[in-house]
Design a protein around this motif. Sequence first.
Motif, PDB file in Angstrom:
ATOM      1  N   ARG A 170       0.864  -1.187   0.000  1.00 41.15           N
ATOM      2  CA  ARG A 170       0.000   0.000   0.000  1.00 41.15           C
ATOM      3  C   ARG A 170       0.899   1.236   0.000  1.00 41.15           C
ATOM      4  O   ARG A 170       1.618   1.490   0.969  1.00 41.15           O
ATOM      5  CB  ARG A 170      -0.904  -0.026   1.233  1.00 41.15           C
ATOM      6  N   ILE A 172      -2.872   2.869  -2.564  1.00 36.12           N
ATOM      7  CA  ILE A 172      -3.103   1.798  -3.536  1.00 36.12           C
ATOM      8  C   ILE A 172      -1.857   0.919  -3.635  1.00 36.12           C
ATOM      9  O   ILE A 172      -0.791   1.279  -3.130  1.00 36.12           O
ATOM     10  CB  ILE A 172      -3.489   2.364  -4.926  1.00 36.12           C
ATOM     11  N   GLU A 173      -2.002  -0.214  -4.302  1.00 36.10           N
ATOM     12  CA  GLU A 173      -0.876  -1.148  -4.396  1.00 36.10           C
ATOM     13  C   GLU A 173       0.280  -0.522  -5.174  1.00 36.10           C
ATOM     14  O   GLU A 173       0.084   0.265  -6.094  1.00 36.10           O
ATOM     15  CB  GLU A 173      -1.326  -2.459  -5.047  1.00 36.10           C
TER      16      GLU A 173
END
Length: 119
Positions: free
Chosen positions: A52, A58-59
């Motif tokens: 994260r 987000i990834e």
Amino acid sequence: MNTNHRQTVCQRGDLAGGQFVEFSLSDGTGGRDEQTGFVFEREGRLYAYLNRCPHLGIELNWMPGRFMDPDNCFIQCANHAALFIPENGQCIAGPCQGDTLTSLEVTEDNGAVLVRLPV
Ligand code: FES
């Protein structure tokens, strides 16, 4: 949630040659499974982080198992190219400079690599 829960994510041999292994975190209750992380070995030590980015949550990666910059020096977010020190997760360049990745406690037991759920 049982925060002492440890989860086997791979075998030590899976990390040979600088491989990164991604995993999903389970809280041990058979329920939540939404967080993902990654583990790798660097100079004989194991490191694991939530997947994260502190910039947008987000990834980090677009390609499975691909987390490092082209020079293989820093973890690089594929979204806006933030760079993170592999050994402590600190962002040293990019939009989240000064933030850090969330590290996960990682241990080895009989060749299995285990991470502890984040609190
Ligand atoms: S989401 Fe990672 S640098 Fe923007």
